[in-house]
Design an enzyme around this catalytic site. Structure first.
Site, PDB file in Angstrom:
ATOM      1  N   ILE A  32      54.481 118.244   2.765  1.00  0.00           N
ATOM      2  CA  ILE A  32      55.167 119.591   3.466  1.00  0.00           C
ATOM      3  C   ILE A  32      54.752 119.762   4.902  1.00  0.00           C
ATOM      4  CG2 ILE A  32      55.151 122.484   3.513  1.00  0.00           C
ATOM      5  CD1 ILE A  32      53.945 122.071   0.521  1.00  0.00           C
ATOM      6  N   GLY A  33      53.632 119.417   5.398  1.00  0.00           N
ATOM      7  CA  GLY A  33      53.124 119.547   6.666  1.00  0.00           C
ATOM      8  C   GLY A  33      51.720 118.705   6.872  1.00  0.00           C
ATOM      9  N   GLY A  35      48.460 119.366   9.294  1.00  0.00           N
ATOM     10  CA  GLY A  35      47.817 120.433  10.146  1.00  0.00           C
ATOM     11  C   GLY A  35      46.456 119.927  10.486  1.00  0.00           C
ATOM     12  N   PHE A  37      44.115 120.583   8.693  1.00  0.00           N
ATOM     13  CA  PHE A  37      43.500 120.012   7.393  1.00  0.00           C
ATOM     14  C   PHE A  37      43.419 118.689   6.908  1.00  0.00           C
ATOM     15  CE2 PHE A  37      43.648 124.607   6.407  1.00  0.00           C
ATOM     16  CZ  PHE A  37      42.459 124.632   5.686  1.00  0.00           C
ATOM     17  N   GLY A  38      44.594 117.896   7.635  1.00  0.00           N
ATOM     18  CA  GLY A  38      44.869 116.766   7.041  1.00  0.00           C
ATOM     19  C   GLY A  38      46.178 117.017   6.352  1.00  0.00           C
ATOM     20  N   VAL A  40      49.127 118.435   3.852  1.00  0.00           N
ATOM     21  CA  VAL A  40      49.510 119.274   2.609  1.00  0.00           C
ATOM     22  C   VAL A  40      50.721 118.630   1.974  1.00  0.00           C
ATOM     23  CG1 VAL A  40      49.996 121.695   2.207  1.00  0.00           C
ATOM     24  CG2 VAL A  40      48.613 121.101   4.138  1.00  0.00           C
ATOM     25  N   ASP A 148      40.050 131.651  10.802  1.00  0.00           N
ATOM     26  CA  ASP A 148      41.164 130.875  11.303  1.00  0.00           C
ATOM     27  C   ASP A 148      42.612 131.751  11.137  1.00  0.00           C
ATOM     28  OD1 ASP A 148      42.628 129.144  12.678  1.00  0.00           O
ATOM     29  OD2 ASP A 148      42.805 127.566  10.885  1.00  0.00           O
ATOM     30  N   LYS A 150      45.825 133.553  11.816  1.00  0.00           N
ATOM     31  CA  LYS A 150      46.856 133.212  12.738  1.00  0.00           C
ATOM     32  C   LYS A 150      48.332 133.096  12.070  1.00  0.00           C
ATOM     33  CE  LYS A 150      46.464 128.302  12.011  1.00  0.00           C
ATOM     34  NZ  LYS A 150      46.576 126.994  12.689  1.00  0.00           N
TER      35      LYS A 150
HETATM   36  P1  ADP Z   1      48.685 124.975  10.019  1.00  0.00           P
HETATM   37  O1  ADP Z   1      48.190 126.138   9.217  1.00  0.00           O
HETATM   38  O2  ADP Z   1      47.898 124.800  11.327  1.00  0.00           O
HETATM   39  O3  ADP Z   1      50.096 125.010  10.231  1.00  0.00           O
HETATM   40  P2  ADP Z   1      47.869 123.370   7.545  1.00  0.00           P
HETATM   41  O4  ADP Z   1      47.265 122.112   7.212  1.00  0.00           O
HETATM   42  O5  ADP Z   1      47.279 124.766   7.123  1.00  0.00           O
HETATM   43  O6  ADP Z   1      48.067 123.480   9.117  1.00  0.00           O
HETATM   44  O7  ADP Z   1      49.446 123.371   7.054  1.00  0.00           O
HETATM   45  C1  ADP Z   1      50.294 122.443   7.177  1.00  0.00           C
HETATM   46  C2  ADP Z   1      51.950 122.737   6.653  1.00  0.00           C
HETATM   47  O8  ADP Z   1      51.707 122.995   5.075  1.00  0.00           O
HETATM   48  C3  ADP Z   1      52.335 124.186   7.289  1.00  0.00           C
HETATM   49  O9  ADP Z   1      53.682 123.807   7.377  1.00  0.00           O
HETATM   50  C4  ADP Z   1      51.857 125.125   6.157  1.00  0.00           C
HETATM   51  O10 ADP Z   1      52.854 126.028   6.434  1.00  0.00           O
HETATM   52  C5  ADP Z   1      52.059 124.287   5.036  1.00  0.00           C
HETATM   53  N1  ADP Z   1      51.335 124.896   3.907  1.00  0.00           N
HETATM   54  C6  ADP Z   1      50.000 125.295   3.725  1.00  0.00           C
HETATM   55  N2  ADP Z   1      49.624 125.831   2.865  1.00  0.00           N
HETATM   56  C7  ADP Z   1      50.732 125.947   2.050  1.00  0.00           C
HETATM   57  C8  ADP Z   1      50.931 126.781   0.900  1.00  0.00           C
HETATM   58  N3  ADP Z   1      49.944 127.350   0.080  1.00  0.00           N
HETATM   59  N4  ADP Z   1      52.123 126.637   0.172  1.00  0.00           N
HETATM   60  C9  ADP Z   1      53.083 126.355   1.117  1.00  0.00           C
HETATM   61  N5  ADP Z   1      53.217 125.700   1.979  1.00  0.00           N
HETATM   62  C10 ADP Z   1      51.743 125.463   2.700  1.00  0.00           C
HETATM   63 MG    MG Z   2      47.199 126.547   7.486  1.00  0.00          MG
END
Ligand code: ADP
Ligand code: MG
Length: 314
Positions: A32-33, A35, A37-38, A40, A148, A150
């Protein structure tokens, strides 16, 4: 005494097991993305889930990371609130460290505001801010600092706010200690404007783990989210990090002179952004202030055609 501590440890280990998800039980689909975190993934574990896979870099870091990770998971599992993402469990065997939560539908406030340029009416902004205050008030009452907050960590699902990533700051920072993204202070883009003066003043190169986060710094970050909702942009827009650090560090705030909003609405901003941490309101106070704001009747003017529950949600 040692027997007591030993029993307590055992109890903690046992209760942690309940939240342990064997990595093999998880199905991972598309990314999905990525960030701080690593990575997702959209995944499946008894239904649709989001899986945050943390990258563990070196073997020497394992112990430290695992302890921090377990501590943060222990915090996470204590949360049950409408406006907080549902924590389902975690994989706790390095190098496979993962957090499994419900999959948020809808989009983040960041996507709505900054990418789609959706306009939020004052009334809708108030409804969103109230729900954020409710979720944050709950976290704080349980002694959890988000660290965090935001717009990227706030989802909107059919008008309902869902806050994610609370209390996970340290482990993500540990995993990404030497952050390749961001500048020499390790500041990822878009992060700075959420940092209270006391955090900005404590910034040192690659030392964000030891920043003095508090409930008050969460309230400051909420102020920035409130500004984004109302103005559709970040405070200090377009200014380089050094300029923002200089101004915030000495107590300057984004000017509100061009902002079209009532005094009460601007007062909330100024209070949340107070230079002195103890002058910032707490979330229950913010909630009651938001509830007392006079509601304008929802006139459908052409400049504000978006009725959130319909057009701004997916
Ligand atoms: P950030 O918060 O800085 O965007 P993250 O690692 O938290 O980085 O998230 C990476 C991507 O995954 C983002 O596009 C975020 O919207 C998506 N994402 C994170 N957690 C969830 C979730 N529980 N359900 C759906 N999408 C998620
Ligand atoms: Mg996030």
């Amino acid at each position: 005494m040692t027997a007591f501590i030993h029993r307590r440890r055992l109890f903690e280990e046992l209760s942690m097991k309940e939240w342990d998800i064997p990595y093999d039980e998880l199905k991972l689909f598309e990314v999905i993305g990525t960030g701080r975190f690593g990575t997702v993934y959209r995944g499946s574990w008894h239904g649709a889930v989001a899986v945050k896979l943390l990258h563990v870099h070196s073997l020497t870091d394992h112990c430290l990371q695992l302890d921090t990770f377990k501590h943060e998971v222990a915090t996470f599992r204590k949360t049950r609130h409408e406006n907080l993402v549902l924590f389902m469990g975690a994989c706790m065997k390095p190098p496979r460290l993962a957090i499994v939560t419900s999959l948020c539908k809808g989009m983040t406030l960041h996507t709505h505001i900054h990418l789609r340029k959706d306009k939020f009416t004052a009334n809708k902004s108030v409804l969103v801010a109230q729900q954020i205050s409710q979720g944050m008030g709950y976290l704080h009452a349980r002694g959890i600092i988000h660290k965090d907050l935001k717009t990227k960590n706030i989802f909107l699902e059919n008008g309902k706010v869902v806050i994610t990533d609370f209390g996970l700051f340290s482990v993500t920072k540990l995993c990404f200690g030497t952050n390749a993204r961001g500048d020499s202070l390790g500041i990822p883009p878009g992060w700075l404007c959420y940092l209270a003066p006391e955090l900005v003043r404590a910034l040192r190169p690659h030392a964000s783990l030891h920043l003095p986060f508090s409930k008050d710094t969460d309230v400051y970050a909420f102020g920035t989210v409130w500004y984004e909702l109302l103005c559709g942009e970040y405070p200090f827009k377009g200014q380089p990090p050094e300029a923002i650090i200089w101004q915030v560090g000495k107590g300057a705030k984004q000017s509100l002179s061009n902002m079209q909003a009532s005094r009460d609405i601007k007062d909330i901003l100024m209070l949340c952004w107070s230079y002195r941490a103890n002058e910032r309101p707490d979330f229950p106070h913010l909630l009651s202030t938001l509830e007392k704001l006079p509601r304008k009747r929802l006139a459908r003017s052409p400049s504000h055609p978006v009725h959130l529950s319909r057009s701004a949600d997916s």
